[in-house]
Each structure stands twice: as C-alpha cells, then as structure tokens.
Design a protein around this motif. Structure first.
Motif, PDB file in Angstrom:
ATOM      1  N   VAL A  76       0.862  -1.189   0.000  1.00  0.00           N
ATOM      2  CA  VAL A  76       0.000   0.000   0.000  1.00  0.00           C
ATOM      3  C   VAL A  76       0.898   1.239   0.000  1.00  0.00           C
ATOM      4  O   VAL A  76       1.596   1.509   0.975  1.00  0.00           O
ATOM      5  CB  VAL A  76      -0.932   0.029   1.236  1.00  0.00           C
ATOM      6  N   VAL A  88      -6.153   4.115   2.667  1.00  0.00           N
ATOM      7  CA  VAL A  88      -5.174   3.276   3.372  1.00  0.00           C
ATOM      8  C   VAL A  88      -5.927   2.518   4.458  1.00  0.00           C
ATOM      9  O   VAL A  88      -6.461   3.122   5.380  1.00  0.00           O
ATOM     10  CB  VAL A  88      -4.065   4.158   4.013  1.00  0.00           C
ATOM     11  N   ALA A 119       7.822  11.844  -5.148  1.00  0.00           N
ATOM     12  CA  ALA A 119       6.438  11.702  -4.678  1.00  0.00           C
ATOM     13  C   ALA A 119       6.260  11.980  -3.189  1.00  0.00           C
ATOM     14  O   ALA A 119       5.185  12.380  -2.756  1.00  0.00           O
ATOM     15  CB  ALA A 119       5.939  10.297  -4.994  1.00  0.00           C
ATOM     16  N   SER A 143      -4.968  20.617   3.437  1.00  0.00           N
ATOM     17  CA  SER A 143      -4.084  19.662   4.107  1.00  0.00           C
ATOM     18  C   SER A 143      -2.630  19.841   3.675  1.00  0.00           C
ATOM     19  O   SER A 143      -1.831  18.918   3.832  1.00  0.00           O
ATOM     20  CB  SER A 143      -4.536  18.247   3.753  1.00  0.00           C
ATOM     21  N   GLY A 150       2.777  12.744  -4.103  1.00  0.00           N
ATOM     22  CA  GLY A 150       2.254  11.456  -4.574  1.00  0.00           C
ATOM     23  C   GLY A 150       0.799  11.265  -4.175  1.00  0.00           C
ATOM     24  O   GLY A 150      -0.015  10.771  -4.958  1.00  0.00           O
ATOM     25  N   GLY A 151       0.465  11.681  -2.945  1.00  0.00           N
ATOM     26  CA  GLY A 151      -0.924  11.578  -2.481  1.00  0.00           C
ATOM     27  C   GLY A 151      -1.833  12.475  -3.311  1.00  0.00           C
ATOM     28  O   GLY A 151      -2.946  12.085  -3.681  1.00  0.00           O
ATOM     29  N   SER A 364      -9.996  23.311   8.917  1.00  0.00           N
ATOM     30  CA  SER A 364     -10.229  21.890   8.664  1.00  0.00           C
ATOM     31  C   SER A 364      -9.740  20.960   9.766  1.00  0.00           C
ATOM     32  O   SER A 364     -10.151  19.821   9.836  1.00  0.00           O
ATOM     33  CB  SER A 364      -9.533  21.478   7.378  1.00  0.00           C
ATOM     34  N   HIS A 468     -11.605  14.429  -3.154  1.00  0.00           N
ATOM     35  CA  HIS A 468     -11.105  13.562  -2.082  1.00  0.00           C
ATOM     36  C   HIS A 468     -10.842  12.141  -2.577  1.00  0.00           C
ATOM     37  O   HIS A 468     -10.097  11.393  -1.954  1.00  0.00           O
ATOM     38  CB  HIS A 468     -12.092  13.518  -0.912  1.00  0.00           C
TER      39      HIS A 468
HETATM   40  C1  LIG Z   1      -7.716  18.481   7.403  1.00  0.00           C
HETATM   41  C2  LIG Z   1      -7.724  17.967   6.017  1.00  0.00           C
HETATM   42  C3  LIG Z   1      -7.931  18.852   4.968  1.00  0.00           C
HETATM   43  C4  LIG Z   1      -7.950  18.382   3.647  1.00  0.00           C
HETATM   44  N1  LIG Z   1      -8.097  19.282   2.625  1.00  0.00           N
HETATM   45  C5  LIG Z   1      -8.012  18.852   1.337  1.00  0.00           C
HETATM   46  C6  LIG Z   1      -8.081  19.788   0.260  1.00  0.00           C
HETATM   47  O1  LIG Z   1      -8.194  20.995   0.446  1.00  0.00           O
HETATM   48  N2  LIG Z   1      -8.002  19.300  -0.999  1.00  0.00           N
HETATM   49  C7  LIG Z   1      -7.846  17.970  -1.249  1.00  0.00           C
HETATM   50  O2  LIG Z   1      -7.763  17.596  -2.410  1.00  0.00           O
HETATM   51  N3  LIG Z   1      -7.795  17.074  -0.250  1.00  0.00           N
HETATM   52  C8  LIG Z   1      -7.843  17.470   1.027  1.00  0.00           C
HETATM   53  N4  LIG Z   1      -7.762  16.557   2.052  1.00  0.00           N
HETATM   54  C9  LIG Z   1      -7.602  15.134   1.725  1.00  0.00           C
HETATM   55  C10 LIG Z   1      -6.126  14.686   1.577  1.00  0.00           C
HETATM   56  O3  LIG Z   1      -5.250  15.586   2.169  1.00  0.00           O
HETATM   57  C11 LIG Z   1      -5.769  14.504   0.120  1.00  0.00           C
HETATM   58  O4  LIG Z   1      -6.489  13.398  -0.384  1.00  0.00           O
HETATM   59  C12 LIG Z   1      -4.279  14.285  -0.161  1.00  0.00           C
HETATM   60  O5  LIG Z   1      -4.091  14.330  -1.551  1.00  0.00           O
HETATM   61  C13 LIG Z   1      -3.731  12.984   0.376  1.00  0.00           C
HETATM   62  O6  LIG Z   1      -2.311  13.062   0.344  1.00  0.00           O
HETATM   63  P1  LIG Z   1      -1.423  12.114   1.268  1.00  0.00           P
HETATM   64  O7  LIG Z   1       0.001  12.322   0.858  1.00  0.00           O
HETATM   65  O8  LIG Z   1      -1.720  12.328   2.696  1.00  0.00           O
HETATM   66  O9  LIG Z   1      -1.906  10.683   0.779  1.00  0.00           O
HETATM   67  P2  LIG Z   1      -2.300   9.404   1.623  1.00  0.00           P
HETATM   68  O10 LIG Z   1      -3.445   9.692   2.509  1.00  0.00           O
HETATM   69  O11 LIG Z   1      -1.093   8.816   2.242  1.00  0.00           O
HETATM   70  O12 LIG Z   1      -2.784   8.446   0.440  1.00  0.00           O
HETATM   71  C14 LIG Z   1      -3.966   8.720  -0.265  1.00  0.00           C
HETATM   72  C15 LIG Z   1      -4.146   7.660  -1.359  1.00  0.00           C
HETATM   73  O13 LIG Z   1      -3.133   7.792  -2.326  1.00  0.00           O
HETATM   74  C16 LIG Z   1      -2.311   6.628  -2.420  1.00  0.00           C
HETATM   75  N5  LIG Z   1      -0.935   7.105  -2.582  1.00  0.00           N
HETATM   76  C17 LIG Z   1      -0.244   7.926  -1.759  1.00  0.00           C
HETATM   77  N6  LIG Z   1       0.977   8.163  -2.267  1.00  0.00           N
HETATM   78  C18 LIG Z   1       1.053   7.482  -3.427  1.00  0.00           C
HETATM   79  C19 LIG Z   1       2.067   7.314  -4.412  1.00  0.00           C
HETATM   80  N7  LIG Z   1       3.262   7.909  -4.303  1.00  0.00           N
HETATM   81  N8  LIG Z   1       1.801   6.541  -5.477  1.00  0.00           N
HETATM   82  C20 LIG Z   1       0.598   5.930  -5.619  1.00  0.00           C
HETATM   83  N9  LIG Z   1      -0.376   6.033  -4.715  1.00  0.00           N
HETATM   84  C21 LIG Z   1      -0.165   6.808  -3.638  1.00  0.00           C
HETATM   85  C22 LIG Z   1      -2.568   5.871  -1.141  1.00  0.00           C
HETATM   86  O14 LIG Z   1      -2.372   4.473  -1.307  1.00  0.00           O
HETATM   87  C23 LIG Z   1      -4.008   6.227  -0.856  1.00  0.00           C
HETATM   88  O15 LIG Z   1      -4.868   5.405  -1.601  1.00  0.00           O
HETATM   89  C24 LIG Z   1      -7.777  16.993   3.382  1.00  0.00           C
HETATM   90  C25 LIG Z   1      -7.564  16.109   4.444  1.00  0.00           C
HETATM   91  C26 LIG Z   1      -7.540  16.583   5.752  1.00  0.00           C
HETATM   92  C27 LIG Z   1      -7.307  15.606   6.854  1.00  0.00           C
END
Ligand SMILES: Cc1cc2nc3c(=O)[nH]c(=O)nc-3n(C[C@H](O)[C@H](O)[C@H](O)COP(=O)(O)OP(=O)(O)OC[C@H]3O[C@@H](n4cnc5c(N)ncnc54)[C@H](O)[C@@H]3O)c2cc1C
Length: 688
Positions: A76, A88, A119, A143, A150-151, A364, A468
């Motif tokens: 994952v 996740v 990433a 966030s 990458g996320g 948020s 999201h």
């Molecule tokens: C307080 C708060 C505010 C938020 N505001 C926003 C906002 O304004 N806009 C928005 O779009 N989202 C927002 N989100 C949601 C979240 O931040 C996004 O979805 C963000 O893109 C996730 O990034 P992450 O690095 O934390 O990914 P993760 O949560 O670690 O992973 C998310 C998904 O992507 C996959 N993934 C992660 N990295 C990779 C990689 N390198 N290659 C392939 N797959 C991968 C994971 O397996 C999982 O399925 C918010 C969340 C919170 C908690």
C-alpha cells in the motif's frame, strides 16, 4: 520481528523497515472520519499492517514491488495519510510503502517553467522551495501541511487556488512510476496519441506507485485583489461565480458560503480576531451539542428557510485574485464587482476575503472536539455542471437532512460547473441508541447519511467526488457513478498490476458484477438539462453550463456552424475537408486551443462510447471529478483503438468573450510514446 518484516529485512538489508508496535498503529489508517468513531468507541488501529518500509529511490521501489509480486504480498503506497476515504486500510499481511524518504526536488527548470519532484515531498516545503526561485505550483489543499505530491496525484487533489491554477491533474505534465510488475515507466502527457498520465492520476495506489511528478509552475504572485459580497440567496451567489468564470475571469479563490455556513465562518473569524488558539476542552458543551444534533431534520428546515437565511445575513462570496502582473487584480475585482452587483450582491469590502486568506488552514483540523463530545463531523465534495448545481445542492441537503445538520460552501468553480463542499455534523440517532447503544448508533447514522447523500448526488447528475477520491469508503458506489466504467478501471488495474498486489480493495468494489448499475450512469449522461436549447437532433446545447452534446458522427464544421448560429463556438482552427467529431477527437482534437493555456478549462466534459467488445460506456458531463482514472483519455487521442465515441459533451465558448491565457509554458506537447508506454497501451488493449 514478524515473518513478513523478517523476510523484508533479509531481502533489503539497507532499507529502513519496521514492524514496531507503534509504527503499525501509526500506519493502520488514514484520516477517514469513520475511523475516529471507532477510536472513540475503544477500537483504535484495527487494521495494522504487517510492516512498513521506507524506500529512498525509484530503484528501491522497483525492487520492492518485484519482491512483493514474487511472494504475493500486497503493498500500500503511503504519502502522509491525510486521505479521508479509507484509501489506506491495511491488513496484517500487507506492507506499507511510505514514500516520504523520496522527497527531493530533482530539477527545477525556470525556463519552461517545470519542477520534477519526488512523490514523498510534503506540500509546504515544496511551495517554500519554489517560492525561493520565484515560482508557485498554485496547489494549496487545506491539508498542505500534512500531504505529499504522490498523495495529491493519486487522489486528484484540489487546492484552494484552483480557480487560477486548476486541480493537480491540470499541473502534471509527466510522471515516473513503478507498475505492479516492478517496471519503472516514464509517462508523458500528449495530445495526439493515447495519454497514460490521466489514467494513473487518480488511481489511488491501485495501478502504480508514483515515484516522481513533473509539474507545471507559474510565476509567484506579487499582487492580490480581494472582494466579498453578500447575496439574498445562495443561488444569486453561484450565478455570479458562474458569470465570472464564463466571462473569462479567473479568481484564484472563489468561495460562496450558504447562509448558515456564512454565519459559522463569520463567527470563526470573529473568534480568531480576539482569541486565536483556544480550542474547547474535550467534553465541554457535549450535552448541548448532542441535544442540538438529536433533531437535525427540524434544525435543517429552520436554517435553510429563506426567512432565516436572510436573518442570518444571506450567502457570502469571497474572492481573491492574484497575479505576477500587478495591474490584473484590481481590474479583476472591479469586473467581479459589476457582475455581483448586477445579481443583487452587496459589497462587503475586502476584509472578509483578506481574513479568510490569513486563516486559510485553520478550519479543517478542528474536528477532534466534536468527536470527543460524542458527535461526528465530516465533509462531502461533489461537483456538477452549472445547470445541475441546484438539483445537486437541494438533493444532497434533502438526503442528509434527516440524519445530520448540514451546511455548504461552493468552491472550485470552472466555466462549466462547480464543486459543492457539504459539511455535516451528527450524532447517534435516538431511535437507534436504545437498540444498539451509542457507539454503534453513531456509526449507523454516519453510514446512513453518507449512503443517502451519495445516492442523491448521483441521482442529481453530480459526481461521486470532486477531489477527495473514492478509497474504500465510496468504492461500493462506484458502479452507480461509472457503470461499465468500473470494468474498464479493473481492466486498467490488470494491465498495470496483473498480480493485483497494489492497494487491493481500494477504488473499486470488491464484488465483481456491475451490470445492475450500468443503466444508472447512462440515464444521467444523456438527460438534457432543463435549460438546454436544442438546435437540432445531433446537437444539444446546455447554455447555462456552456456545454454541447453532439453525436460522434456529426460533421465538425456542421457542429461549429450550428453553434455559431447560437452565438457560440468551439474556438478551433477547423481542419480542411469533412471530419466527424468522433474522428477529430480520436486524433487528439487537432486545431483546438492548447488546454494548458487555461488550466481550469477543459475540452471534453463527458462522453458515451462503445468499447471494442461492444459494451457501452457512459461518462456523464462534469467540470472535474476524482473518481479514479480519467477514462476519456482512452478515446481522446486514442485513434479508436479502445472503442468508438458515440456522443460527446464538449466545452463551447461565447463568441463575445476573450478566453484567458495563463503565463507561457514550454513543453513538447506530443513526445513519441516510449517502449514502456507502448507496452502498457498493448496490455490495456488486450484486457479491454
Ligand atoms: C484536514 C484535512 C484537509 C484536507 N483538505 C483537502 C483539500 O483541500 N483538498 C484535497 O484535495 N484534499 C484534502 N484533504 C484530503 C487529503 O489531504 C488529500 O487526499 C491528499 O491528496 C492525500 O495526500 P497524502 O500524501 O496524505 O496521501 P495518503 O493519505 O497517504 O494516500 C492517499 C491515497 O493515495 C495513495 N498514494 C499515496 N501516495 C502514493 C504514491 N506515491 N503513489 C501511488 N499512490 C499513492 C494511497 O495508497 C491512498 O490510496 C484533506 C484532508 C484533511 C485531513
């Protein structure tokens, strides 16, 4: 050490890996609010992974994937765990691949301008580094403090300034990733051949692990303009936002709060002004909060009536324009003011928008006290074309109304539609508490609210998600949103990851059949909007959304002629000689204006197609979505290899409006596909 972690450390002695109890708890979940309910009920970390590994290079990732594939171990990918849809959710036999040790900027080319970044780079340090060179990516999710590149790519993230810079998919020009076979592939965006980048963007870790992204940059803004207006109704407000985007204005931020949300935002602003960081102690006010949330239906009815809406001060719109050209923001605010005032907007000055910008990341993260007080809170972001926005707003509010108290704001607008961001708070439904207890009743109420709201969004012609993503929380609803598209997504997964080892269980439902729901998607796709002015049988114009649906066999020049009669245009250099719309799109829409010139605009909003094996695929029109891979990429520039376009929703333009142009950007729009891309395209063609 457990056997999985032992195997891992034997195979990769130089890589940091862990099966430490604290690490396994930390990586057991993302920020899906339903997890918070489980934690409060005394069940934290129920989905602990077997091990966590921290690769430091693309080669590490490739070797890890090959090792996992040979043993049938699921991996994952993990960025910062800020996802909110259970993307996740590991098990004991799963290895988490945390990318954060891959956080280098590989190149920053100021001439193009482009950055290639690994990433695992976190958002805030990336923007700081770009700012030092005079650039911005323009991607500011709330966030940004706790998410990675990458996320963002994997979930189709949207930032607060999407009105000027678009969503992350509008910024990616190339990706490096490792497929489920352990192959390192370089994918480039291109127009006149199939483009694999939009298929990996949004794939939520199920098709490939993204190791780096090449992203388009903009000059860092040096000047901003602010404006705020109040409107008697929310609809007056969104009509103004629509007019701004359709008249060529691109406010980086345009946030319209419905009357209740506007009141909450004012209150938060006032509190921040006097006492910045004073979160309430857990438990304080819990009884009062639960009492309010016990009767959500009555409260919603009261708060959303027009009389109370006016008493609350009406809807509020905030806009922020920004540019490296100091003359732009004040002129844009003046134009926005004219638009708003002609739609009954009353000028509130600059201060509300300035105040929002100062506090832009503070809201948020304030979920914890609500959960501690025995309630829950969550958000749902869905989008629709403008002509369906009212149905979406009313439908989702009605669906949520009996279970939770709901507010909404509208952000992330485009010329053809907008995203609505619903925030809702609820508690255990009283009739359930007696039967199953408080915690289970809270979970049941939460699940019921989500089920009804997503059903209503799809019914109204909206998307399942705007930014999201889907994760596991919305995966069961994917068939209702994509119909046969779910099978196409599965075929893509098989092409990229034949062993099915990458994030299994995310994005698509675990059961195979989608047949019952195929018709749902088709019905929303072909339904004309109530405001459509149909000019003839082959062309249907949704004027409010500036979209036109045309038959694939329509001659392109005929379509342009009919549109001209309605004061509209496709705005392209027409190819000489007869050419059907389907054939033109199959060639990558030659002669159309380069989409990179205006990141928030798009050419294709939706389509109906027949796949090579005869199945029908229907993608209803939407300004943007975060519902897995962008399947239109299989057809636009696809030269008919994956199927036939039967009908398409194209963006049309008013002939009297000058289209906006972003700062120059240099990139080969059509690099020849490399061997890795060709192999993937062959695998997709075989699997479809
Ligand atoms: C307080 C708060 C505010 C938020 N505001 C926003 C906002 O304004 N806009 C928005 O779009 N989202 C927002 N989100 C949601 C979240 O931040 C996004 O979805 C963000 O893109 C996730 O990034 P992450 O690095 O934390 O990914 P993760 O949560 O670690 O992973 C998310 C998904 O992507 C996959 N993934 C992660 N990295 C990779 C990689 N390198 N290659 C392939 N797959 C991968 C994971 O397996 C999982 O399925 C918010 C969340 C919170 C908690």
């Amino acid at each position: 050490m457990n056997p999985l972690a032992r195997d891992l450390s034997v195979a990769f002695p130089k890589l940091r890996a862990s099966d430490d109890a604290a690490d396994r708890v930390a990586y057991a979940r993302d920020m899906w609010p339903r997890h918070h309910l489980a934690v409060r009920a005394g069940h934290p970390a129920e989905h602990r992974p077997g091990a966590i590994v921290w690769p430091t290079s693309t080669d590490d990732v490739a070797r890890l994937v090959r090792w996992a594939r040979s043993r049938g171990v699921a991996l994952v990918p993990f960025g910062a765990g800020s996802g909110v849809c259970a993307g996740v959710l590991p098990r004991g036999d799963v290895v988490i691949v945390d990318l954060k040790r891959m956080g280098r900027i590989r190149t920053l080319d100021p001439r193009t301008p482009l950055v290639e970044v690994e990433a695992g780079h976190m958002g805030v340090p990336l923007e700081r580094a770009l700012g030092r060179s005079g650039f911005t990516l323009g991607h500011f999710p709330s966030s940004i403090l706790c998410s990675t590149v990458g996320g963002w790519v994997a979930t189709r993230s949207a930032g607060q300034c999407s009105g000027a810079y678009g969503k992350i998919e509008d910024m990616v020009v190339a990706l490096e990733c490792v497929t489920g076979c352990g192959d390192v592939v370089a994918l480039a965006r291109r127009t006149s051949a199939p483009d694999l980048v939009p298929l990996v963007v949004g794939s939520e870790g199920t098709m490939a692990i993204v190791t780096s992204a090449t992203l388009r940059l903009h000059p860092a803004p040096t000047s901003r303009g602010f404006g705020a207006w109040s409107f008697p109704t929310t609809r007056h407000g969104w009509d103004s936002v629509r007019a701004m985007f359709q008249e060529g204005l691109r406010p980086a931020v345009a946030r319209l709060y419905d009357p209740f949300d506007a009141m909450l935002v004012r209150h938060a602003g006032a509190r921040a002004g006097t006492s910045p960081a004073r979160p309430r102690a857990p438990g304080m006010g819990g009884a009062a909060l639960r009492a309010i949330l016990r009767r959500p239906g009555a409260i919603n009815e009261l708060l959303h009536s027009n009389v109370v809406g006016r008493a609350l001060g009406g809807a509020t719109l905030l806009v922020v324009f920004e540019s490296a050209d100091a003359s732009m923001p004040p002129l844009a605010v003046d134009r926005a003011r004219t638009i708003c005032e002609s739609r009954r907007g009353s000028w509130l000055g600059e201060a509300p928008a300035r105040g929002w910008l100062e506090r832009r990341y503070s809201v948020s993260y304030r979920q914890a006290p609500i959960f501690a007080n025995g309630a829950f809170v969550d958000t749902m972001e869905v989008a629709a074309r403008w002509s369906k926005l009212g149905d979406l707003y009313e439908g989702v509010r009605r669906a949520l109304g009996p279970d939770v108290v709901v507010t909404a704001h509208f952000s992330h607008a485009y010329p053809d539609g907008c995203c609505i961001y619903f925030s809702f708070a609820g508690s255990a439904s009283p009739e359930l508490v007696a039967k199953i207890g408080w915690d289970a009743a809270c979970e049941a109420t939460y699940d019921r609210a989500w089920r009804s709201a997503l059903g209503a969004a799809i019914e109204a012609g909206g998307t399942l998600s705007h930014h999201h993503g889907v994760g596991r929380s919305k995966a069961p609803r994917l068939p209702a949103a994509l119909g046969a598209g779910v099978d196409v997504v599965r075929a893509l997964m098989r092409a990229f990851d034949p062993g099915g080892i990458l994030n299994p269980g995310a994005l698509v439902p675990t059961t195979m059949s989608t047949s019952t729901s195929m018709s749902t998607s088709t019905s929303t796709s072909s339904t004309p909007a109530s405001t459509n002015a149909s000019t003839n049988a082959n062309l249907l114009i949704d004027r409010e959304s500036l979209l036109a649906r045309m038959d694939g066999m329509t001659d392109l020049s005929d379509a342009e002629g009919w549109l001209n009669e309605a004061g509209l245009t496709l705005d392209l250099s027409l190819p000489s000689g007869p050419l059907t719309v389907a054939a033109w799109l199959g060639r990558g829409a030659p002669g159309a204006r380069d989409r990179l010139l205006d990141p928030v605009d798009q050419l294709v909003a939706g389509l109906d197609a027949t796949l090579a094996d005869g199945r029908s695929l229907s993608l209803h029109p939407a300004p943007r979505r975060a519902v897995g891979p962008d399947l239109t990429a299989l057809f636009v520039g696809g030269h008919g290899r994956f199927g036939r376009i039967d009908a398409v929703w194209l963006r049309v333009h008013r002939r009297d409006v000058l289209r906006p142009t972003a700062p120059p950007f240099v990139r080969d729009r059509d690099p020849a596909p490399n061997a890795g891309e060709r192999a993937l395209l062959d695998a997709i063609a075989r699997g479809l």
